[in-house]
Scaffold this motif. Structure first.
Motif, short mmCIF file in Angstrom:
data_model
loop_
_atom_site.label_atom_id
_atom_site.label_comp_id
_atom_site.label_asym_id
_atom_site.label_seq_id
_atom_site.Cartn_x
_atom_site.Cartn_y
_atom_site.Cartn_z
N ASP B 128 0.84 -1.20 0.00
CA ASP B 128 0.00 0.00 0.00
C ASP B 128 0.88 1.25 0.00
OD1 ASP B 128 -1.74 2.15 0.67
OD2 ASP B 128 -3.04 0.83 1.83
N PRO B 129 0.68 2.17 -0.95
CA PRO B 129 1.50 3.40 -0.94
C PRO B 129 1.24 4.30 0.25
CG PRO B 129 -0.23 3.51 -2.62
CD PRO B 129 -0.23 2.11 -2.10
N GLU B 130 0.21 4.04 1.01
CA GLU B 130 -0.09 4.77 2.25
C GLU B 130 0.02 6.28 2.08
OE1 GLU B 130 2.30 3.12 5.38
OE2 GLU B 130 1.30 1.17 5.28
N PRO B 131 -0.90 6.88 1.33
CA PRO B 131 -0.86 8.33 1.10
C PRO B 131 -0.80 9.10 2.41
CG PRO B 131 -2.59 7.30 -0.20
CD PRO B 131 -2.07 6.25 0.73
N PHE B 132 0.07 10.08 2.47
CA PHE B 132 0.23 10.97 3.64
C PHE B 132 0.52 10.18 4.92
CE2 PHE B 132 -3.41 12.41 0.93
CZ PHE B 132 -2.64 13.19 0.08
N GLY B 133 1.08 8.98 4.74
CA GLY B 133 1.45 8.18 5.90
C GLY B 133 0.30 7.46 6.58
N VAL B 134 -0.88 7.47 5.94
CA VAL B 134 -2.06 6.85 6.55
C VAL B 134 -2.11 5.37 6.15
CG1 VAL B 134 -4.57 6.84 6.67
CG2 VAL B 134 -3.32 9.01 6.48
N LYS B 135 -2.16 4.49 7.13
CA LYS B 135 -2.25 3.06 6.85
C LYS B 135 -3.70 2.68 6.53
CE LYS B 135 1.68 1.63 9.71
NZ LYS B 135 2.52 1.38 8.53
N GLU B 141 -12.10 7.76 3.07
CA GLU B 141 -11.15 8.64 3.74
C GLU B 141 -10.33 9.45 2.74
OE1 GLU B 141 -10.31 5.88 7.72
OE2 GLU B 141 -9.13 5.58 5.89
N ALA B 142 -10.13 8.88 1.54
CA ALA B 142 -9.33 9.56 0.52
C ALA B 142 -10.09 10.73 -0.11
CB ALA B 142 -8.91 8.57 -0.57
N ILE B 143 -11.38 10.58 -0.31
CA ILE B 143 -12.16 11.58 -1.06
C ILE B 143 -12.06 12.99 -0.46
CG2 ILE B 143 -14.53 12.26 -1.66
CD1 ILE B 143 -15.03 9.24 -2.27
N PRO B 144 -12.24 13.17 0.85
CA PRO B 144 -12.16 14.55 1.38
C PRO B 144 -10.76 15.15 1.28
CG PRO B 144 -13.18 13.04 2.97
CD PRO B 144 -12.57 12.20 1.90
N ARG B 145 -9.76 14.31 1.00
CA ARG B 145 -8.38 14.80 0.93
C ARG B 145 -7.94 15.06 -0.50
NH1 ARG B 145 -5.12 11.90 5.87
NH2 ARG B 145 -3.79 13.71 5.45
N ILE B 146 -8.91 15.24 -1.38
CA ILE B 146 -8.62 15.42 -2.80
C ILE B 146 -7.59 16.52 -3.05
CG2 ILE B 146 -10.73 16.85 -2.99
CD1 ILE B 146 -9.19 14.77 -5.83
N MET B 147 -7.71 17.64 -2.33
CA MET B 147 -6.76 18.73 -2.58
C MET B 147 -5.34 18.38 -2.17
SD MET B 147 -8.41 20.81 -4.24
CE MET B 147 -7.03 21.93 -4.43
N GLU B 148 -5.22 17.57 -1.12
CA GLU B 148 -3.87 17.15 -0.71
C GLU B 148 -3.25 16.25 -1.78
OE1 GLU B 148 -3.57 16.04 3.70
OE2 GLU B 148 -5.72 16.17 3.36
N PHE B 149 -4.08 15.38 -2.37
CA PHE B 149 -3.57 14.54 -3.46
C PHE B 149 -3.10 15.43 -4.62
CE2 PHE B 149 -5.81 11.11 -1.32
CZ PHE B 149 -5.05 10.01 -1.61
N ILE B 150 -3.93 16.40 -4.98
CA ILE B 150 -3.63 17.23 -6.15
C ILE B 150 -2.33 18.02 -5.95
CG2 ILE B 150 -4.43 19.26 -7.43
CD1 ILE B 150 -7.28 18.15 -7.14
#
Lengths: 88, 246
Positions: B128-135, B141-150
């Protein structure tokens, strides 16, 4: 647009590419001057066809692979006209 | 796929203000990272009020006919046509090029090694690439963080083709993954490519496929990551690449 950038960089490096995209984003093919693009009449998130629609997924892939070999210049686009459907 | 700048907290605040007398504009926006979030229909917010109303009217009218004859085709076609209209405005965004490179295929595909790389957000659960260090980040959980991904640089996941299907995952805050969860081949066609390899249409498939989340920072992708990926693939003997956005 991410895949558009990847395609352009890969082609610059001498690596041939073909992109398969759903119709909603087909404007990218021309706007980003992509080398080879297959555009499907499918709903976003499902560019190759519906879940379980093996026949349609094969059709799209064969079109893409054919384009890899047949295209002779940048901007080659093939638009597939088969409408989205549920798996038969 | 372009993800327009959205701020979930701002949307929530706007929705709260308008909760007692919701405007049609607020209703449209609520489908794009708002309280009615649905990534398949987030394009509604891009439509004018008149067009959004026509989309919904047409959807209900066709649904009514489908109830009687079971023909889902008209519903698919309706969603497709408005899906196209909903993203048409992005055709004028900043990423426009008048010309582009072209690398010819050097030999018949039946003699080539083909690779697959997608922007669909697939990964092997064991890596798992574990975005932002989240296991074990979920799609929800990913959807609200769309801007962080972008705003973040992409991570390329390597997915061996023999990955057990139970270990194959998809997570992407920018598109409706329901189809991809039901069948990865809708946008990550590993099974279909393996079948075409067995038929001899493709000489060989690279034993690994690759995927990243397309909702990512574009300049680092363009200037740093994509060139690195090209070098890695060429070192592995790839002759051509199939690319699939979400």
């Amino acid at each position: 647009m991410s895949v558009g950038h990847v395609a352009r960089v890969f082609e610059e490096a001498g690596l041939p590419t073909v992109v398969v995209m759903a119709g909603a984003f087909g404007f990218r093919a021309q706007g980003m001057s992509l080398p080879r693009t297959v555009i499907t009449r499918h709903i976003g998130g499902r560019p190759l066809g519906a879940p379980g629609d093996v026949e349609r997924q094969h059709l799209v892939l064969r079109a893409a692979l054919d384009l890899l070999g047949s295209a002779v210049s940048n901007g080659t686009v093939r638009e597939l006209t088969e409408p989205y459907r549920a798996a038969p | 796929m372009t993800i327009q700048a959205v701020d979930p907290q701002q949307i929530a605040a706007t929705e709260a203000r308008e909760a007692e007398g919701e405007s049609f504009e607020a209703f449209k926006k609520s489908f794009a990272y708002g309280r009615r979030n649905d990534l398949l229909f987030k394009f509604i917010k891009n439509l004018s009020d008149e067009d959004a109303a026509e989309f919904l009217r047409g959807l209900l009218e066709k649904l009514g006919r489908t109830i009687d004859d079971g023909d889902l085709g008209r519903l698919y076609e309706h969603v497709y046509e408005w899906n196209v209209r909903g993203y048409a405005h992005e055709a004028a965004d900043r990423w426009q090029y008048d010309t582009g490179p072209f690398a010819p295929l050097a030999k018949p595909l039946s003699e080539c090694t083909l690779g697959l790389l997608t922007a669909t957000g697939h990964f092997d659960a064991r890596d798992d690439p574990e975005p932002f260090g989240v296991k074990n980040m979920t799609q929800a959980e990913a959807i609200p963080r769309i801007m962080e991904f972008i705003r973040s640089e992409p991570t390329l996941s390597t997915i061996p083709l023999d990955t057990p299907r139970a270990e194959l995952r998809v997570r992407h805050p920018g598109y409706d993954i329901r189809g991809a969860v039901a069948d990865p081949n809708v946008n990550f066609p590993i099974d279909r490519l393996a079948e075409l390899e067995r038929e001899g249409v493709i000489g060989h498939l690279l034993p690994d496929a690759f995927s990243f989340v397309g909702a990512t920072a574009q300049t680092p992708l363009l200037k740093k990551h994509a060139p690195q990926w090209a070098g890695m693939l060429q070192e592995r003997g790839v002759d051509a690449m199939l690319l699939v956005p979400a």
